[in-house]
Design a protein around this motif. Structure first.
Motif, short mmCIF file in Angstrom:
data_model
loop_
_atom_site.label_atom_id
_atom_site.label_comp_id
_atom_site.label_asym_id
_atom_site.label_seq_id
_atom_site.Cartn_x
_atom_site.Cartn_y
_atom_site.Cartn_z
N SER A 1 -4.51 -50.65 73.47
CA SER A 1 -5.83 -50.50 72.52
C SER A 1 -6.89 -51.27 73.25
CB SER A 1 -5.65 -51.13 71.22
OG SER A 1 -6.67 -50.83 70.63
N TYR B 1 -12.07 -47.00 62.04
CA TYR B 1 -10.83 -47.32 61.57
C TYR B 1 -9.91 -46.24 61.08
CZ TYR B 1 -12.47 -52.12 63.15
OH TYR B 1 -13.17 -53.10 63.90
N ASN B 2 -10.50 -45.76 60.24
CA ASN B 2 -9.73 -44.69 59.21
C ASN B 2 -9.43 -43.57 60.31
OD1 ASN B 2 -9.70 -46.10 57.01
ND2 ASN B 2 -11.48 -45.21 56.37
N ALA C 1 -6.60 -44.45 63.01
CA ALA C 1 -5.56 -44.14 62.68
C ALA C 1 -4.95 -42.71 62.39
CB ALA C 1 -5.40 -45.18 61.41
N ASN D 1 -6.23 -56.29 65.72
CA ASN D 1 -7.03 -55.81 64.52
C ASN D 1 -5.75 -55.27 63.51
OD1 ASN D 1 -8.25 -53.97 62.49
ND2 ASN D 1 -9.78 -53.31 64.18
N HIS E 1 -5.88 -54.74 60.49
CA HIS E 1 -6.14 -53.91 59.37
C HIS E 1 -6.16 -52.43 59.86
CE1 HIS E 1 -8.66 -51.47 56.31
NE2 HIS E 1 -9.25 -51.12 57.09
N LEU E 2 -6.23 -51.97 61.20
CA LEU E 2 -6.03 -51.09 61.87
C LEU E 2 -4.40 -50.65 62.06
CD1 LEU E 2 -6.89 -48.33 63.35
CD2 LEU E 2 -7.58 -49.47 65.31
N THR F 1 -2.30 -47.73 60.85
CA THR F 1 -1.54 -46.78 61.58
C THR F 1 -0.15 -46.70 61.10
OG1 THR F 1 -2.94 -47.28 63.56
CG2 THR F 1 -0.88 -46.41 63.97
#
Length: 496
Positions: free
Chosen positions: A254, A370-371, A374, A404, A406-407, A411
């Motif tokens: 990533s 991000y959404n 994922a 990250n 949050h990501l 995922t």
């Protein structure tokens, strides 16, 4: 004695000191610098002379710091190349893969040689910036005077040693190598009007190239050391440095790009792999990386660059976590997001065109990125499981995006896969590890990955319950219908 990894990505570069002590790898960054392309007369170029200067400066810093340098290895991004004349001189500046000159070139080439035939030969996915399409668009006068072509890391090795070779992990991304013969494919070369002898000798990673010609650079105080050929494609080095175990794991490298795939002993060249645009890039020790190129952190980098307020990446994550999830469905692999003038405006225009809620604030834009990343990661995992007939239980996220959280959790939730976040410097680790294998300090790839696992912490993300099947189904449905959404569609999903 230490090894130095020169790791240059599309956004930045670094020189990292690596050493092995008591079966643990330690790394120390000695020099970091920015990288990027710039426009000149309507074309996007890399500054290769600047990159060379930064490498030399970093090596000088290492010597001045008292390190005894045994070897140095270079990895960079893929597909871009340097053209040399008969005197061994660069004929022109290095064009960036994000230049728009190849926007329509795939159709030109596949008009001469069928798409299915090209994939059967190479196993490489069709991306508009692949080397084959860049070369197709090269000036004919330049091609006529061309003596030798080298990929970017090979050219940097050439400048340091005088040895011109093409390392295979990077060379495979040209979409010119035959996956069966492991040589350049004559039909593809004829299509772009080049000959095999115009390319450097193909060489596997894990070999000694030659001594650093320090006398060529009198302005720098350089160490006495050897230059080694590592996995010169940065993704290949990142996968080398991924601490996966067993045969049920996938990797997500990533960075500017997100490269999600599995390591295989043989290529997967099937109709489904072609249809879903999966690639079989070559890895170390004649492995293959069956993976999908996904527009990665480039999206958030560009969003951040165009925001009126100056927020850090950490602040963007915080703002994104405050926004309701899955307000938009966008396939960021669409070529319109490759290099738009303004990423924020491109996302907003797409949403208006497709009747989706338009993200306005920094948090809404970050959440949108991000959404959807994922979701795209989850779909890729599903596709890989189907193509390999193996269940993927663990996903190892390495590179800058591993930070990250949050990501990572998004995922894990969507894919129902345990996510392990590894080192942000996995590419440099893999680069150094390959040098250690070459010198015999590490026995093989398996031992190296076990050492990496014990040397660097992993953060685990356990999937949380969510109706991921509904979200994935909606994404696929909307994208397949051109992205357009009904006015009545509700987006009030539970935040993940």
């Amino acid at each position: 004695m230490v090894h130095i990894a020169v790791d240059i990505g599309a956004s930045s570069g670094r020189l990292v000191i690596g050493k092995l002590k008591q079966k643990k790898i330690g790394i120390t960054e000695i020099h970091r610098f920015e990288n990027g392309f710039s426009a000149k007369d309507g074309t996007l170029y890399w500054d290769i002379d600047y990159l060379l200067n930064e490498i030399l400066y970093g090596l000088q810093l290492a010597k001045q710091a008292g390190y005894r340098v045994e070897s140095v290895g270079i990895d960079t991004w893929a597909v871009d190349y340097v053209l040399l004349n008969k005197k061994g001189e660069r004929m022109k500046e290095v064009v960036s893969y994000r230049d728009h000159r190849t926007a329509e070139t795939i159709d030109k080439v596949t008009g001469q040689l069928a798409r299915e035939r090209i994939y059967e030969k190479t196993g490489i996915q069709f991306l508009p910036f692949n080397t084959i399409y860049q070369l197709y668009e090269e000036d004919e006068k330049v091609i006529m005077e061309l003596d030798q072509l080298l990929m970017v890391p090979d050219y940097l090795n050439y400048l340091l040693t005088g040895k011109a070779v093409m390392e295979v992990t990077n060379a495979s991304t040209t979409q010119l190598l035959n996956i069966g013969t492991r040589q350049f494919d004559q039909d593809l070369l004829e299509t772009i009007g080049l000959r095999e002898n115009q390319f450097g000798e193909l060489i596997e990673p894990g070999q000694q190239l030659g001594p650093l010609k320090k006398e060529w650079f009198p302005a720098f105080d350089l160490p006495d050391c050897e230059v080694y050929v590592v996995a010169s494609h940065d993704t290949a080095s990142a996968v080398v440095g991924t601490p996966g175990t067993g045969d049920n794991w996938a990797y997500l490298s990533s960075g500017t790009w997100s490269l999600l795939g599995v390591e295989t002993d043989s290529p997967v060249v099937t109709r489904e792999a072609l249809q879903e645009n999966y690639t079989n890039e070559w890895g170390v020790f004649k492995t293959y990386r069956l993976l999908k190129n996904i527009m990665g952190m480039w999206m958030i980098q560009e969003v951040r660059r165009h925001l009126p307020e100056k927020l850090s990446y950490e602040e963007l994550v915080v703002e994104a976590s405050k926004v309701a999830s899955f307000q938009q469905y966008i396939d960021f692999n669409d070529e319109r997001f490759l290099n738009p003038e303004n990423m924020i405006e491109e996302i907003q225009t797409y949403c208006r065109e497709t009747n989706q809620p338009t993200p306005i604030s920094a948090g809404e834009l970050a959440a949108c990125v991000y959404n959807n990343l994922a979701i795209i990661y989850t779909i890729a995992i599903e596709e890989l499981e189907k193509m390999t007939e193996k269940q993927i239980r663990h996903l190892y996220v390495v590179g800058g995006g591993a930070q990250n959280r949050h990501l990572n959790q998004l995922t894990a939730n969507l894919s129902k896969t345990t996510v392990f976040a590894g080192s942000a410097e996995s590419t440099a680790i893999g680069n150094v590890m390959m040098q250690m294998i070459t010198t015999g300090k590490i026995k093989d790839l398996e031992e190296g990955r076990n050492i990496v696992r014990s040397s660097f912490p992993l953060e685990e993300f356990i999937p949380k319950s969510t109706d991921s099947s509904f979200i994935i189904k909606e994404f696929k449905k909307i994208i397949s219908e051109g992205g357009r959404m009904d006015d009545s569609k509700s987006f009030d999903y539970e935040s993940l």
